[in-house]
Design an enzyme around this catalytic site. Structure first.
Site, short mmCIF file in Angstrom:
data_model
loop_
_atom_site.label_atom_id
_atom_site.label_comp_id
_atom_site.label_asym_id
_atom_site.label_seq_id
_atom_site.Cartn_x
_atom_site.Cartn_y
_atom_site.Cartn_z
N ASN A 43 -4.07 10.98 8.11
CA ASN A 43 -4.84 10.82 9.35
C ASN A 43 -3.86 10.76 10.54
O ASN A 43 -3.13 9.79 10.69
CB ASN A 43 -5.65 9.53 9.25
CG ASN A 43 -6.47 9.23 10.48
OD1 ASN A 43 -6.30 9.85 11.53
ND2 ASN A 43 -7.38 8.28 10.37
N CYS A 73 -9.10 7.94 17.55
CA CYS A 73 -9.01 9.26 16.90
C CYS A 73 -9.91 10.30 17.55
O CYS A 73 -9.81 11.48 17.25
CB CYS A 73 -9.35 9.14 15.42
SG CYS A 73 -8.29 8.00 14.55
N HIS A 122 -12.41 15.46 12.05
CA HIS A 122 -11.27 14.54 12.05
C HIS A 122 -10.87 14.29 10.59
O HIS A 122 -11.73 14.13 9.72
CB HIS A 122 -11.68 13.23 12.73
CG HIS A 122 -10.64 12.17 12.63
ND1 HIS A 122 -9.31 12.42 12.89
CD2 HIS A 122 -10.73 10.86 12.28
CE1 HIS A 122 -8.63 11.32 12.71
NE2 HIS A 122 -9.45 10.35 12.34
O1 UT7 Z 1 -9.62 7.49 12.02
C1 UT7 Z 1 -10.42 6.45 11.61
C2 UT7 Z 1 -9.58 5.61 10.75
N1 UT7 Z 1 -10.09 4.95 9.63
C3 UT7 Z 1 -10.83 5.46 8.63
O2 UT7 Z 1 -11.33 6.54 8.66
C4 UT7 Z 1 -10.99 4.61 7.44
C5 UT7 Z 1 -12.27 4.84 6.72
N2 UT7 Z 1 -12.23 4.14 5.45
C6 UT7 Z 1 -11.66 4.68 4.36
O3 UT7 Z 1 -11.18 5.80 4.38
C7 UT7 Z 1 -11.72 3.88 3.08
O4 UT7 Z 1 -12.51 2.72 3.28
C8 UT7 Z 1 -10.30 3.44 2.56
C9 UT7 Z 1 -9.53 4.65 2.06
C10 UT7 Z 1 -9.53 2.75 3.68
C11 UT7 Z 1 -10.45 2.48 1.39
O5 UT7 Z 1 -11.21 3.10 0.37
P1 UT7 Z 1 -12.43 2.31 -0.31
O6 UT7 Z 1 -12.96 3.20 -1.35
O7 UT7 Z 1 -13.35 1.91 0.81
O8 UT7 Z 1 -11.71 1.10 -0.97
P2 UT7 Z 1 -11.85 -0.48 -0.67
O9 UT7 Z 1 -11.24 -0.83 0.64
O10 UT7 Z 1 -13.28 -0.90 -0.93
O11 UT7 Z 1 -10.94 -1.05 -1.83
C12 UT7 Z 1 -11.24 -0.85 -3.21
C13 UT7 Z 1 -10.12 -1.46 -4.02
C14 UT7 Z 1 -9.75 -2.89 -3.58
O12 UT7 Z 1 -9.38 -3.60 -4.75
P3 UT7 Z 1 -10.41 -4.63 -5.43
O13 UT7 Z 1 -10.73 -5.63 -4.37
O14 UT7 Z 1 -11.59 -3.79 -5.81
O15 UT7 Z 1 -9.62 -5.16 -6.57
C15 UT7 Z 1 -8.53 -2.67 -2.72
O16 UT7 Z 1 -7.70 -3.81 -2.69
O17 UT7 Z 1 -8.92 -0.67 -3.84
C16 UT7 Z 1 -7.85 -1.54 -3.44
N3 UT7 Z 1 -6.93 -0.77 -2.61
C17 UT7 Z 1 -5.91 -0.07 -3.10
N4 UT7 Z 1 -5.46 0.14 -4.34
C18 UT7 Z 1 -4.40 0.92 -4.50
C19 UT7 Z 1 -6.97 -0.65 -1.24
N5 UT7 Z 1 -5.94 0.13 -0.86
C20 UT7 Z 1 -5.29 0.51 -1.98
C21 UT7 Z 1 -4.16 1.31 -2.20
N6 UT7 Z 1 -3.76 1.51 -3.48
N7 UT7 Z 1 -3.49 1.91 -1.20
#
Ligand code: UT7
Length: 329
Positions: free
Chosen positions: A286, A116, A256
């Protein structure tokens, strides 16, 4: 930077797929919901390629707009750089395909892959060509079409990404104008935080790689998130220091567009208010290398950015890579 020649962006253009995929649409595809996606990422919809659209097709559209606004013919381009991790083909480069579509026959053409951060890496390279007087006009495209390599069964990633292309023309500009500084970084020890395991020469396509869904993006979101906030702030401050400016001098930040929470946390630490930050993640998600040039193009079209404004652009992504650039518009 030292040669007496200043390089700057003289025009922009963008192209987005016609098809919109909303959070509601995603509710029918994976176990997710609009509220989760909006509150955790800021994304409401994203653009997704139709069967007629490709990386090079979008890029050529964005490039033609930027060339027209720069009042340059395609033949006046000396170098064509395409920042992308989603080329049409493994070979040849997408830059060569775009060169042929737009007729930039006098240009050397190559792709550059820096996740990115690709657009900012490309910007740094383009500036060197102009400032050491080995090119006059450069077309830089930041483009990614991630939808074909997103796993539409993985809710952790499929809600995040969108497709799009942004293009800029760089040329010589006047004193106190243009790209004042840029600083890029990478840390390959974090390569597997965000990667596509199969499809390259180390693991070409086989029945097994397809069965294992190895051709799709794998990401450790929370680890990338933690890393992102720190490097967005540190690299912006470093680029400002290199340009002998302070954060108080900034008029705009074009970050970004990966997650609105990352953007807000970085802005808080940089003491920027919401009017000073260009955000369009709600509409596009993104778009990797396309995020910054598309956001810049929109901010110019909306007349937010005025001549003389000091702008920082900052990004992070697969590699991991990160970096920032400061420009005077
Ligand atoms: O260009 C660079 C590319 N990448 C990035 O910039 C990614 C950077 N990271 C992020 O933006 C965030 O980490 C995410 C948006 C990917 C995830 O958000 P988070 O607040 O870090 O959530 P998490 O991964 O810790 O997940 C929290 C919960 C989990 O459930 P449990 O284990 O707490 O029951 C996930 O399974 O949210 C769940 N979850 C979802 N729920 C509904 C993960 N994705 C989803 C979804 N819908 N799409």
């Amino acid at each position: 930077m030292g040669s007496g020649i200043n390089a700057g962006i003289i025009s922009t253009g963008k192209a987005l797929p016609v098809s919109r995929l909303t959070n509601k649409d995603l509710e029918d595809m994976v176990d997710t919901n609009d509220e989760w996606i909006k509150s955790r990422t800021g994304i409401e919809e994203r653009r997704i390629l139709t069967t007629e659209e490709t990386n090079s097709y979008l890029s050529a559209r964005a490039a033609r707009i930027a060339l027209e606004r720069a009042e340059l013919s395609p033949q006046e381009i000396d170098v064509l750089i395409v920042a992308t991790v989603t080329p049409d083909l493994i070979l040849p480069s997408t830059a060569c395909l775009i060169q042929d579509i737009i007729g930039a026959y006098n240009a050397s053409a190559f792709d550059l892959a820096a996740g990115c951060t690709g657009f900012l890496y490309g910007l740094q390279v383009a500036v060197q060509f102009i400032e050491n007087n080995s090119a006059r006009n450069i077309l830089l495209v930041g483009v990614d079409t991630l939808s074909p390599i997103v796993d539409w069964q993985d809710r952790n990633t499929c809600v995040l990404f969108g497709d799009g292309a942004g293009a800029v023309v760089l040329s010589r500009v006047g004193e106190e104008q243009g790209i004042l500084s840029s600083k890029m970084y990478s840390d390959g020890s974090k390569a597997k935080l965000l990667y596509v395991p199969s499809g390259g020469s180390s693991e070409p396509a086989r029945y097994r790689t397809i069965d294992e869904r190895g051709h799709y993006i794998k990401m450790n979101g929370p680890e990338v998130f933690k890393f992102a906030v720190t490097v967005m702030v540190d690299s912006t401050l470093h680029a400002l220091e290199l340009s002998q400016r302070k954060k108080e001098d900034l008029d705009f930040l074009i970050p970004h567009q990966a997650n609105v929470r990352i953007i807000k946390a970085a802005c808080k630490r940089l003491d920027l208010n919401s009017e000073q930050v260009i955000v369009n993640i709600n509409r596009y998600g993104n778009m990797s290398s396309a995020s910054i040039p598309v956001a810049l193009d929109e901010a110019l079209e909306e007349n937010k950015i005025q001549r003389g404004d000091l702008i920082a652009m900052v990004s992070f992504g697969a590699g991991l890579t990160w970096g920032a650039a400061v420009m005077q518009w």
